[in-house]
Scaffold this active site. Structure first.
Site: not given
Ligand code: PEP
Length: 266
Positions: A11-13, A97, A99, A171, A177, A218, A239-240
């Protein structure tokens, strides 16, 4: 016995641009060639075409996903993107998600409507669920996730969801994050609870057992092994770390070990 897919979804957000997304996708595709592992890159909408075109130049099989869709097919919804608009651009979509629940006020019922649009458009959905930290502290994590699943899935029949290849991403919101993660045991316990929730929604226990469940929050190349060591966890939504080729390479390599152990590596 049915063997569940092993999936690493990126997930490049709200990162990358049409000018640089294709090059990043190309590098990641070259470094994530693991038999039996499904890799999905979910860039921002405006980068979908660049990523699709870049991946088409590879024979990597890396799939493209969107990060959201609207709950209607068309209409006066300024700035929104409907599922049919993604034809030829994406074959997967992330829904619900945290967010978007937080920033766009998405409710479980709305996410359920998006899910229906995804199915109509032939998109493979990754439905995100997860509790807040205070909910976990209060011992309510399982109940919260159960309510999210019921709210989003109650109006869609299990057969349509299984034939669309529904994936559920657990999640925990407090792990996204933040650098904090759940334990593998927590993720596994939640995966078991998710499968029970599906049966209370009318799914057969076989169908519930066959749904791939990812952990997200994370995840990195260092900690992914803790989650993939759990037989009930089928991969990660990242994500990150998914923006870093070294990290993607390490995570997918670890996923390859699980895929081989499951006999998916062919
Ligand atoms: C996500 O965007 O779904 C996520 C889990 O982000 P991160 O890996 O940065 O926590």
């Amino acid at each position: 016995m049915y063997v569940r897919d092993v999936i690493v979804a990126a997930n490049w957000k709200m990162h990358t641009t049409p000018a640089d997304a294709g090059a990043l996708a190309t590098i990641i595709a070259a470094r994530t060639r693991e038999p039996g592992v499904t890799v999905v890159i979910c860039p921002p909408f405006v980068c979908l075409a660049a990523v699709r075109d870049a991946l088409a130049e590879t024979d990597s099989g890396v799939a493209v996903g969107a990060q959201n869709i609207h709950h209607e097919l068309a209409g006066a919804y300024t700035g929104e993107v409907a599922a049919p608009m993604l034809a030829g651009l994406a074959s997967w979509v992330i829904l619900g998600h945290s967010e978007r629940r937080r920033d766009a006020g998405e409710t479980d019922a709305l996410i359920g409507r998006k899910l229906a649009r995804a199915l109509d458009a032939g998109l493979r959905p990754i439905l995100c669920v997860g509790e807040q930290l205070d909910e976990r502290a209060a011992g309510r994590a399982t109940q919260v996730v159960d309510e999210q699943l019921h709210g989003a899935l109650v109006d869609t029949d299990p057969a349509s969801l299984t034939s669309a290849g529904l994936v559920i991403a657990y999640e925990p919101v407090w792990a996204i994050g933040t650098g904090r993660t759940a334990t593998g045991a927590d993720a596994s316990a939640m995966a078991a609870a998710i499968r029970v929730s599906l049966t209370t929604l009318g799914w057969s226990s076989d169908a519930a057992n066959d749904v791939p469940i990812l952990y997200g929050g994370s995840v990195t190349s260092v900690n992914i092994g803790e989650f993939l060591a759990e037989p009930s966890i089928d991969g990660a939504l990242v994500g990150g770390a998914s923006l870093k080729p070294d990290e993607m390479s390490g995570m997918v390599a670890r996923a390859g070990i699980t895929a081989a152990a499951r006999g998916l590596a062919g």
